[in-house]
Design a protein around this motif. Sequence first.
Motif, short mmCIF file in Angstrom:
data_model
loop_
_atom_site.label_atom_id
_atom_site.label_comp_id
_atom_site.label_asym_id
_atom_site.label_seq_id
_atom_site.Cartn_x
_atom_site.Cartn_y
_atom_site.Cartn_z
N SER A 150 0.85 -1.18 0.00
CA SER A 150 0.00 0.00 0.00
C SER A 150 0.89 1.24 0.00
O SER A 150 1.74 1.39 0.88
N ASN A 186 4.38 -9.57 8.97
CA ASN A 186 4.71 -8.71 7.84
C ASN A 186 5.74 -7.66 8.26
O ASN A 186 5.90 -7.38 9.45
N GLY A 188 5.39 -4.50 7.46
CA GLY A 188 4.58 -3.34 7.84
C GLY A 188 5.11 -2.04 7.26
O GLY A 188 5.68 -2.01 6.18
N PRO A 189 4.97 -0.90 7.97
CA PRO A 189 5.44 0.39 7.45
C PRO A 189 6.96 0.40 7.29
O PRO A 189 7.69 0.02 8.22
N ASP A 192 7.53 6.63 5.03
CA ASP A 192 6.33 7.45 5.10
C ASP A 192 5.44 7.17 3.88
O ASP A 192 5.86 7.35 2.74
N VAL A 195 3.55 0.86 3.06
CA VAL A 195 3.31 -0.24 3.98
C VAL A 195 3.40 -1.55 3.20
O VAL A 195 2.77 -1.71 2.15
N ILE A 197 2.42 -5.21 3.38
CA ILE A 197 1.58 -6.23 4.00
C ILE A 197 1.32 -7.30 2.93
O ILE A 197 0.69 -7.04 1.93
#
Length: 313
Positions: A150, A186, A188-189, A192, A195, A197
Amino acid sequence: MKKRLYPIATALIVLGSACQGPFDLSPQRVASPAAEISVMTQNLYVGADVDLVIRALGTPEPGDDFPALLFAIATVGKTDFPARAEAIADRIARARPHAVGLQEVSQINIDLRPLGVPVVVDQDFLALLQGALAARGLHYQVAATSDNISVNLVSGLVRLRDHDALLIDADRVTVNDAGGQDFAVNLGPVADGVVLIRGWVFARTTIDGRPYTFASAHTEANLAGAPPGLVAQIRAAQVGEMVAALGSSERVVLMGDLNDTPGSPMYGVLAGAGYSDTWTAMHPGVGAAGLTCCHVADLSDKVANFDQRIDYV
């Protein structure tokens, strides 16, 4: 029945009695006493080196962010997914697989006009491919999707969603149960607006009166430059979760972009669950990578080793 593991850049894991035919967009065939089934797996490729953008966002120098983004957007144009979708649909029409596992199924929405930059990109890879398949009279339904990457940058002017998807030939396959879910583990972030996932998709089906379970995944690819040992353990955890959920079904076809090689923790998980490697069984002496890795970011730039680029059309 023999379980088979295909643990390389574009991967196929088959639980069946035989597997024949060439790799990549050619079908993988699984013979059973009642019938022969075929499957295909393809990483659609988002169209640019996303890692370049992530690395730029991760540096303390803000001046490199926008140039890296513009370069990636230009590369997306050159790799031309609408054209590639037509070619992939042609290959599916020729092969007529019962199931198609897809990775990097992207939705790209970019509009930089508010910044004075005349750049607009709106592409839905799944819709483009399904449209191309429908135009050829094929009825491949989306059994399931799951999320992967994402990206939301420049105050929402740049958005990317990356999915896994599983297509099923609705004319020959009955879907009894299907779904998609994120992995519990995962990265994850990682920057900035970025992400990571990962997830996977499955469908429990009936073909000619016999049950078959299809699954597809895109395990962690270390886009963010995390320590290799950590990423290897993440992949092992992701595949372990998937194998546990699939259980001991007699006929399972697990395909995907698993981003790993023999000897890895992930490979050990699959081997320990009873799977064996279809690629090495079908191509002894060729090596683990086969023709699945790697390709240059700009697919319009033909190079001598273009036959190794899984997305080149």
